[in-house]
Scaffold this motif. Structure first.
Motif, PDB file in Angstrom:
ATOM      1  N   MET A   1       0.812  -1.213   0.000  1.00 28.26           N
ATOM      2  CA  MET A   1       0.000   0.000   0.000  1.00 28.26           C
ATOM      3  C   MET A   1       0.851   1.270   0.000  1.00 28.26           C
ATOM      4  O   MET A   1       0.385   2.340  -0.399  1.00 28.26           O
ATOM      5  CB  MET A   1      -0.940   0.002   1.207  1.00 28.26           C
ATOM      6  N   TRP A   2       2.107   1.166   0.430  1.00 26.27           N
ATOM      7  CA  TRP A   2       2.912   2.393   0.573  1.00 26.27           C
ATOM      8  C   TRP A   2       3.306   3.075  -0.727  1.00 26.27           C
ATOM      9  O   TRP A   2       3.657   4.268  -0.690  1.00 26.27           O
ATOM     10  CB  TRP A   2       4.144   2.129   1.439  1.00 26.27           C
ATOM     11  N   PRO A   3       3.253   2.436  -1.901  1.00 28.40           N
ATOM     12  CA  PRO A   3       3.495   3.229  -3.117  1.00 28.40           C
ATOM     13  C   PRO A   3       2.518   4.391  -3.283  1.00 28.40           C
ATOM     14  O   PRO A   3       2.812   5.339  -4.019  1.00 28.40           O
ATOM     15  CB  PRO A   3       3.344   2.201  -4.243  1.00 28.40           C
ATOM     16  N   GLY A   4       1.386   4.330  -2.605  1.00 29.99           N
ATOM     17  CA  GLY A   4       0.464   5.455  -2.615  1.00 29.99           C
ATOM     18  C   GLY A   4       0.885   6.590  -1.698  1.00 29.99           C
ATOM     19  O   GLY A   4       0.272   7.670  -1.727  1.00 29.99           O
ATOM     20  N   LEU A   5       1.948   6.357  -0.901  1.00 30.45           N
ATOM     21  CA  LEU A   5       2.379   7.353   0.087  1.00 30.45           C
ATOM     22  C   LEU A   5       3.830   7.800  -0.093  1.00 30.45           C
ATOM     23  O   LEU A   5       4.132   8.993   0.031  1.00 30.45           O
ATOM     24  CB  LEU A   5       2.240   6.776   1.510  1.00 30.45           C
ATOM     25  N   VAL A   6       4.744   6.856  -0.330  1.00 29.01           N
ATOM     26  CA  VAL A   6       6.173   7.175  -0.318  1.00 29.01           C
ATOM     27  C   VAL A   6       6.527   8.077  -1.501  1.00 29.01           C
ATOM     28  O   VAL A   6       6.216   7.769  -2.652  1.00 29.01           O
ATOM     29  CB  VAL A   6       7.016   5.886  -0.357  1.00 29.01           C
ATOM     30  N   GLY A   7       7.150   9.192  -1.198  1.00 23.59           N
ATOM     31  CA  GLY A   7       7.496  10.164  -2.220  1.00 23.59           C
ATOM     32  C   GLY A   7       6.360  11.090  -2.599  1.00 23.59           C
ATOM     33  O   GLY A   7       6.529  11.978  -3.424  1.00 23.59           O
ATOM     34  N   LYS A   8       5.191  10.880  -1.982  1.00 25.14           N
ATOM     35  CA  LYS A   8       4.029  11.742  -2.232  1.00 25.14           C
ATOM     36  C   LYS A   8       3.945  12.801  -1.129  1.00 25.14           C
ATOM     37  O   LYS A   8       4.565  12.681  -0.077  1.00 25.14           O
ATOM     38  CB  LYS A   8       2.737  10.926  -2.252  1.00 25.14           C
ATOM     39  N   GLY A   9       3.139  13.818  -1.362  1.00 26.30           N
ATOM     40  CA  GLY A   9       2.979  14.840  -0.325  1.00 26.30           C
ATOM     41  C   GLY A   9       2.521  16.149  -0.912  1.00 26.30           C
ATOM     42  O   GLY A   9       2.027  16.213  -2.045  1.00 26.30           O
ATOM     43  N   ASP A  10       2.711  17.216  -0.135  1.00 29.05           N
ATOM     44  CA  ASP A  10       2.286  18.534  -0.596  1.00 29.05           C
ATOM     45  C   ASP A  10       3.473  19.453  -0.882  1.00 29.05           C
ATOM     46  O   ASP A  10       3.326  20.662  -1.013  1.00 29.05           O
ATOM     47  CB  ASP A  10       1.352  19.190   0.431  1.00 29.05           C
ATOM     48  N   GLY A  11       4.676  18.852  -0.989  1.00 30.66           N
ATOM     49  CA  GLY A  11       5.855  19.647  -1.299  1.00 30.66           C
ATOM     50  C   GLY A  11       5.938  19.988  -2.780  1.00 30.66           C
ATOM     51  O   GLY A  11       5.198  19.442  -3.611  1.00 30.66           O
ATOM     52  N   GLU A  12       6.849  20.877  -3.103  1.00 30.60           N
ATOM     53  CA  GLU A  12       6.999  21.312  -4.490  1.00 30.60           C
ATOM     54  C   GLU A  12       7.376  20.134  -5.382  1.00 30.60           C
ATOM     55  O   GLU A  12       8.302  19.365  -5.086  1.00 30.60           O
ATOM     56  CB  GLU A  12       8.085  22.388  -4.577  1.00 30.60           C
ATOM     57  N   GLY A  13       6.635  19.962  -6.449  1.00 30.67           N
ATOM     58  CA  GLY A  13       6.917  18.897  -7.393  1.00 30.67           C
ATOM     59  C   GLY A  13       6.415  17.532  -6.983  1.00 30.67           C
ATOM     60  O   GLY A  13       6.613  16.556  -7.716  1.00 30.67           O
ATOM     61  N   GLN A  14       5.770  17.446  -5.820  1.00 28.96           N
ATOM     62  CA  GLN A  14       5.271  16.154  -5.355  1.00 28.96           C
ATOM     63  C   GLN A  14       3.825  15.938  -5.767  1.00 28.96           C
ATOM     64  O   GLN A  14       3.030  16.883  -5.827  1.00 28.96           O
ATOM     65  CB  GLN A  14       5.374  16.055  -3.839  1.00 28.96           C
ATOM     66  N   GLU A  15       3.481  14.699  -6.035  1.00 27.89           N
ATOM     67  CA  GLU A  15       2.103  14.343  -6.318  1.00 27.89           C
ATOM     68  C   GLU A  15       1.378  14.045  -5.013  1.00 27.89           C
ATOM     69  O   GLU A  15       2.000  13.674  -4.014  1.00 27.89           O
ATOM     70  CB  GLU A  15       2.056  13.108  -7.217  1.00 27.89           C
ATOM     71  N   PRO A  16       0.063  14.188  -4.993  1.00 31.02           N
ATOM     72  CA  PRO A  16      -0.683  13.920  -3.757  1.00 31.02           C
ATOM     73  C   PRO A  16      -0.713  12.432  -3.447  1.00 31.02           C
ATOM     74  O   PRO A  16      -0.629  11.591  -4.349  1.00 31.02           O
ATOM     75  CB  PRO A  16      -2.091  14.439  -4.080  1.00 31.02           C
ATOM     76  N   PRO A  17      -0.824  12.075  -2.163  1.00 36.70           N
ATOM     77  CA  PRO A  17      -0.954  10.658  -1.794  1.00 36.70           C
ATOM     78  C   PRO A  17      -2.222  10.059  -2.390  1.00 36.70           C
ATOM     79  O   PRO A  17      -3.183  10.765  -2.699  1.00 36.70           O
ATOM     80  CB  PRO A  17      -1.046  10.702  -0.256  1.00 36.70           C
ATOM     81  N   ILE A  18      -2.192   8.751  -2.552  1.00 35.73           N
ATOM     82  CA  ILE A  18      -3.367   7.996  -2.978  1.00 35.73           C
ATOM     83  C   ILE A  18      -3.960   7.333  -1.739  1.00 35.73           C
ATOM     84  O   ILE A  18      -3.246   6.688  -0.974  1.00 35.73           O
ATOM     85  CB  ILE A  18      -2.997   6.947  -4.043  1.00 35.73           C
ATOM     86  N   SER A  19      -5.247   7.488  -1.547  1.00 40.23           N
ATOM     87  CA  SER A  19      -5.889   6.993  -0.328  1.00 40.23           C
ATOM     88  C   SER A  19      -5.782   5.479  -0.223  1.00 40.23           C
ATOM     89  O   SER A  19      -5.607   4.761  -1.207  1.00 40.23           O
ATOM     90  CB  SER A  19      -7.363   7.390  -0.309  1.00 40.23           C
ATOM     91  N   LEU A  20      -5.903   4.997   1.015  1.00 39.02           N
ATOM     92  CA  LEU A  20      -5.876   3.556   1.255  1.00 39.02           C
ATOM     93  C   LEU A  20      -6.971   2.853   0.461  1.00 39.02           C
ATOM     94  O   LEU A  20      -6.709   1.845  -0.207  1.00 39.02           O
ATOM     95  CB  LEU A  20      -6.040   3.270   2.751  1.00 39.02           C
ATOM     96  N   GLU A  21      -8.190   3.373   0.513  1.00 37.28           N
ATOM     97  CA  GLU A  21      -9.279   2.682  -0.163  1.00 37.28           C
ATOM     98  C   GLU A  21      -9.048   2.627  -1.673  1.00 37.28           C
ATOM     99  O   GLU A  21      -9.333   1.600  -2.321  1.00 37.28           O
ATOM    100  CB  GLU A  21     -10.627   3.334   0.145  1.00 37.28           C
ATOM    101  N   HIS A  22      -8.507   3.694  -2.243  1.00 37.61           N
ATOM    102  CA  HIS A  22      -8.244   3.684  -3.680  1.00 37.61           C
ATOM    103  C   HIS A  22      -7.139   2.684  -4.022  1.00 37.61           C
ATOM    104  O   HIS A  22      -7.231   1.949  -5.018  1.00 37.61           O
ATOM    105  CB  HIS A  22      -7.878   5.081  -4.160  1.00 37.61           C
ATOM    106  N   MET A  23      -6.098   2.625  -3.185  1.00 36.28           N
ATOM    107  CA  MET A  23      -5.042   1.632  -3.405  1.00 36.28           C
ATOM    108  C   MET A  23      -5.604   0.219  -3.308  1.00 36.28           C
ATOM    109  O   MET A  23      -5.238  -0.671  -4.099  1.00 36.28           O
ATOM    110  CB  MET A  23      -3.914   1.831  -2.398  1.00 36.28           C
ATOM    111  N   LEU A  24      -6.496   0.001  -2.364  1.00 36.72           N
ATOM    112  CA  LEU A  24      -7.131  -1.310  -2.231  1.00 36.72           C
ATOM    113  C   LEU A  24      -7.959  -1.639  -3.475  1.00 36.72           C
ATOM    114  O   LEU A  24      -7.918  -2.768  -3.981  1.00 36.72           O
ATOM    115  CB  LEU A  24      -8.015  -1.349  -0.987  1.00 36.72           C
ATOM    116  N   ASP A  25      -8.696  -0.658  -3.965  1.00 37.68           N
ATOM    117  CA  ASP A  25      -9.533  -0.886  -5.150  1.00 37.68           C
ATOM    118  C   ASP A  25      -8.681  -1.172  -6.384  1.00 37.68           C
ATOM    119  O   ASP A  25      -9.024  -2.042  -7.204  1.00 37.68           O
ATOM    120  CB  ASP A  25     -10.442   0.313  -5.403  1.00 37.68           C
TER     121      ASP A  25
END
Length: 342
Positions: free
Chosen positions: A12-36
């Motif tokens: 599930m962590w590919p939806g989180l690692v390297g994601k965020g609200d910093g410059e050039g970062q993509e937003p995290p993907i929610s747990l439920e979406h990763m599960l789906d």
């Protein structure tokens, strides 16, 4: 040959690692979406059978109540999955701190392991988790500080890991230390082995092998003195080096990630300068995934391995949200299991 074990998990962590609200970062993907996304994958009727799980925001509040954790377990179960290995939030900025830091930092690291053990117990009692480990690393990103005094800093990591392993043992859990070139004191196959042997608690602390990261061990990217290969190596030279590395680390290996590496070293956000995962069918991939997996999975049941997990950290969101990505990965996982499973 068709095997039913080890079970096939997605992280599930590919939806989180390297994601965020910093410059050039993509937003995290929610747990439920990763599960789906994971649940939608299908290769001739075979599905992913479980997930491995990162114990931190935004997927999980590490201080969540037992009831909140049970609700997460219910959500995961509703998608048809079990939970396997958990990732403890050991890093600065999460619950934990550097394992080679001062006493206060060490205590934060140990507190993060306690958090992971508590959540693991809730999952276990719920019934959604019956196997898997708790993953840790040195939580010291980069090796510059470690190089100031390698002997003393490795000794400090070993001391922290011994205490963490005892906490895990007291809670009926096992810790797996992730081998990756970005983690100080664990940044080469030889340094990783020194830590594992220094702790000397194989029943409670083992190794997590990731195909993408351990490929870079052979090249000695952050430890040229421990390189087993030189650029321009032949296929025969590669497998000789790979066998030497896996023979050293396999006896400690209790958790295994299927992955691919294109030979580059680049991450995203705070997780930069690390091994680059790439897609399973990337034409630039350096590994024969199925063949290389066999070096790690030899005698896997005797080490308590009951599942394998795909790791695709730092894939762009567009890649993660493409169904073909997951079908290709699942197909690769099936080939690994059919060749080396049971």
């Amino acid at each position: 040959m068709s095997n039913s074990a080890p079970k096939l998990h997605n992280a599930m962590w590919p939806g989180l690692v390297g994601k965020g609200d910093g410059e050039g970062q993509e937003p995290p993907i929610s747990l439920e979406h990763m599960l789906d996304l994971t649940a939608a994958a299908d290769v001739n009727g075979q599905k992913f059978e479980g997930i491995d799980y990162f114990l931190f925001h935004p997927h999980t509040d590490p201080n969540a109540s037992d009831d909140e954790i049970k609700r997460i377990a219910d959500l995961i179960a509703s998608k048809g999955f079990v939970v396997g290995s958990l990732v403890a939030p050991v890093w600065p900025g999460t619950v934990g701190d550097s394992s080679m830091g001062d006493d206060a930092q060490q205590q934060k690291f140990l507190d993060a392991v306690k958090v992971a053990c508590r959540i693991a117990k809730v999952f276990n009692n719920h019934g959604i988790r019956k196997y898997g480990v708790i993953r840790i690393d040195s939580a010291e990103f980069g090796i510059a500080k470690w190089r100031e005094n390698p002997q003393a800093n490795t000794a400090r990591i070993i001391d922290t890991f011994k205490k963490a392993a005892q906490i895990a043992k007291d809670n009926g859990e096992r810790l797996a230390a992730e081998g990756e070139i970005c983690w100080a004191g664990m940044h080469s196959w030889k340094d990783m082995l020194d830590v594992l042997e220094g702790v000397g608690m194989p029943e409670s602390l083992g190794f997590q092998a990731d195909l993408a990261h351990t490929y870079l061990y052979t090249l000695g990217y952050n430890a040229p003195e421990h390189a087993l290969l030189k650029e321009g190596y032949s296929e025969a030279e590669f497998y000789a080096a790979y066998e030497k590395m896996t023979d050293a680390l396999r006896p400690w290996t209790i958790d295994f990630h299927v992955a691919q590496n294109d030979g580059t070293v680049h991450g995203a956000g705070s997780h930069d300068k690390t091994g680059k995962h790439c897609q399973a069918d990337d034409p630039n991939g350096k590994l024969d995934i199925v063949k290389c997996a066999g070096y790690w999975l030899k005698d896997a049941p005797s080490r308590g391995i009951k599942h394998i997990c795909w790791d695709g950290c730092m894939f762009p969101n567009a890649v993660l949200e493409t169904p073909k990505t997951w079908n290709t990965i699942l197909d690769t996982m099936i080939k690994v299991r059919n060749s080396h499973g049971w």
